[in-house]
Write an enzyme that holds these catalytic residues in place. Structure first.
Site, PDB file in Angstrom:
ATOM      1  N   GLY A 170       0.812  -1.193   0.000  1.00 19.21           N
ATOM      2  CA  GLY A 170       0.000   0.000   0.000  1.00 19.21           C
ATOM      3  C   GLY A 170       0.852   1.251   0.000  1.00 19.21           C
ATOM      4  N   SER A 171       1.462   1.546   1.165  1.00 16.62           N
ATOM      5  CA  SER A 171       2.302   2.736   1.274  1.00 16.62           C
ATOM      6  C   SER A 171       3.670   2.562   0.630  1.00 16.62           C
ATOM      7  CB  SER A 171       2.481   3.109   2.755  1.00 16.62           C
ATOM      8  OG  SER A 171       1.242   3.458   3.333  1.00 16.62           O
ATOM      9  N   ILE A 199      -9.507  -0.474  -5.413  1.00 15.78           N
ATOM     10  CA  ILE A 199      -9.506   0.351  -6.616  1.00 15.78           C
ATOM     11  C   ILE A 199     -10.914   0.903  -6.862  1.00 15.78           C
ATOM     12  CG2 ILE A 199      -8.908   0.451  -9.054  1.00 15.78           C
ATOM     13  CD1 ILE A 199      -6.567  -0.272  -7.139  1.00 15.78           C
ATOM     14  N   GLY A 381     -25.611  13.339  20.031  1.00 18.73           N
ATOM     15  CA  GLY A 381     -25.919  12.310  21.007  1.00 18.73           C
ATOM     16  C   GLY A 381     -26.211  10.988  20.337  1.00 18.73           C
ATOM     17  N   GLU A 405      -4.344   7.480  -0.733  1.00 12.28           N
ATOM     18  CA  GLU A 405      -3.495   8.414  -1.492  1.00 12.28           C
ATOM     19  C   GLU A 405      -2.472   9.097  -0.591  1.00 12.28           C
ATOM     20  OE1 GLU A 405      -5.310  10.697  -4.538  1.00 12.28           O
ATOM     21  OE2 GLU A 405      -6.961   9.285  -4.775  1.00 12.28           O
ATOM     22  N   ASP A 409       0.491   9.812   8.194  1.00  9.88           N
ATOM     23  CA  ASP A 409       1.846   9.595   8.707  1.00  9.88           C
ATOM     24  C   ASP A 409       2.868   9.570   7.572  1.00  9.88           C
ATOM     25  OD1 ASP A 409       0.896   9.518  11.267  1.00  9.88           O
ATOM     26  OD2 ASP A 409       0.996   7.334  11.483  1.00  9.88           O
TER      27      ASP A 409
END
Length: 426
Positions: A170-171, A199, A381, A405, A409
């Site tokens: 992923g990253s 996707i 609430g 995207e 972090d």
């Protein structure tokens, strides 16, 4: 009827009278405070941009919003939405030619803001079509690819998706496993094998912009795959169901098994991660605008609820300090986020926007939208769990926008590298 967005037509749009400003006017000031535009960002927009924003807002509220609740409940995305946006000239709005409007980055951001004011899932479908796929083809494709695909995509007749994220990567897209090699039996073709996941649009897409590593060089290259040209069994696009967020968009996988792709459908010049990252930068810029739309809608819904909900001797809960502080904090972050996105958009059009600027506003606006929507949710609430109030939907969606995207972090590490000159990714 909504008029198409183009440079000739946009100046002729008749904008409706602006609603009266609800605010307190002081004797020593010339203007009242507008809670919908706290820092007067609209004064920074051109007449064309304001007209485009109002066209997009009218379409989104009158045509898109009524379909949303059932779409979110049933995970049912209506592809006609992109066709309708295409008829208005809203798709690929910054692209010059090919039936696109050729407007400013700020104007495109205002469209994105209007779409995500309704729902982040709808904005995701819009962004993938406009920024990731159309933007990628326009920036990196051959003239033949542009002429072949962009006009149909601008009308919403051809739908596209962007294949970068993989089940195991992923990253860290540089470690992708999808591979392209010369096709063993079809001269002039590559054979692509691998899987992409999470996707947007993939189950209903006609075109697939897929990034793969060349087996011969290990370099990452971009390929445009046309579904109608793929033999049975070489391309599968199963949907991913039962999502907790972005339920109004359609999400799936791209599964490739020796899928043949003509050599001319490979982007000719760009290689490595520069290609996908340039596409992502455009989409991330749109997300910085879109999340502010979701936050603004959260503020509006909370304000209305707090004014109508009466507790403790019949007082509207908007009268109480904690509720007002929640609204003040959210309004401040939304106003600052819009100003930042506007500034980066102006620099972007002048060729002066560093990628780190887009990382900064994508990260900040996503984070603040999520934090504030979650806090505003408390004002409702127990009613917050009802999907008819909408606030819980925004919270669920904004978690996803903060993640995809470039998770926040990761963008922090991008900024840290730019500040210190030191690489913290590995």
């Amino acid at each position: 009827m909504f008029k198409p967005v183009c440079r000739q037509a946009v100046r002729q749009l008749t904008r409706p009278a602006r609603p009266a400003v609800v605010g307190r006017r002081y004797a020593h000031t010339p203007a009242a405070f507008d809670w919908k535009d706290p820092l007067g960002a609209s004064n920074l927009f051109t007449e064309d941009e304001l007209a485009i924003a109002e066209t997009a807002e009218a379409y989104c509220q009158e045509r898109m919003l009524p379909r949303l609740l059932e779409a979110y409940r049933n995970e049912d995305f209506d592809r006609k939405i992109l066709e309708e946006m295409g008829e208005l000239g809203l798709l690929g709005a910054t692209i010059q030619g090919y039936g696109c409007a050729g407007v400013s980055s700020v104007a495109s951001g205002l469209i994105t803001r209007a779409v995500e004011r309704v729902d982040s899932g709808y904005r995701s479908g819009y962004s993938v079509q406009s920024s990731l796929v159309m933007g990628g083809i326009e920036e990196h494709g051959t003239q033949e690819l542009k002429d072949k695909y962009l006009p149909g995509m601008a009308k919403g007749k051809l739908l596209g998706c962007f294949g970068l994220t993989e089940p195991n990567h992923g990253s860290d897209p540089g470690s992708m496993e999808t591979v392209a090699k010369p096709h063993p039996s079809k001269k002039g073709y590559y054979s692509l094998s691998g899987a992409k996941t999470w996707i947007t649009n993939s189950p209903i897409s006609d075109l697939f912009l897929v990034w793969a590593k060349l087996e011969t060089t290990g370099k990452i290259r971009g390929f445009v795959i046309e579904r109608s040209q793929c033999p049975p069994g070489t391309l599968e696009t199963p949907a991913i169901k039962n999502k907790n967020g972005l339920r109004a968009s359609i999400t799936g996988m791209i599964q490739l098994d020796e899928c043949p792709v003509p050599e001319e459908n490979m982007f000719p010049d760009v290689e490595g991660l520069r290609g996908p990252f340039s596409c992502l930068n455009n989409a991330r810029y749109g997300i910085a605008w879109g999340t502010m739309g979701a936050l603004e809608d959260s503020i509006s819904r909370t304000r209305e609820y707090a004014l109508n909900r009466k507790q403790f001797k019949g007082n509207p809960i908007a009268k109480y300090q904690l509720v007002q502080k929640k609204l003040a904090d959210a309004s401040t972050d939304a106003a600052y986020g819009i100003l930042a996105a506007t500034q980066v958009g102006r620099l972007k059009d002048e060729g002066k926007a560093a990628p780190e600027m887009i990382s900064m506003i994508k990260r900040q606006n996503c984070d603040r939208a999520l934090v504030n929507a979650r806090i505003l949710q408390e004002v409702f609430g127990g009613n917050a769990v009802s999907d008819e109030y909408g606030i819980g939907r925004h919270v669920a969606n904004l978690f996803v926008t903060q993640t995809y995207e470039g998770q926040s972090d990761i963008h922090a590490l991008i900024l840290g590298r730019a500040i210190t000159g030191l690489q913290a990714f590995c």
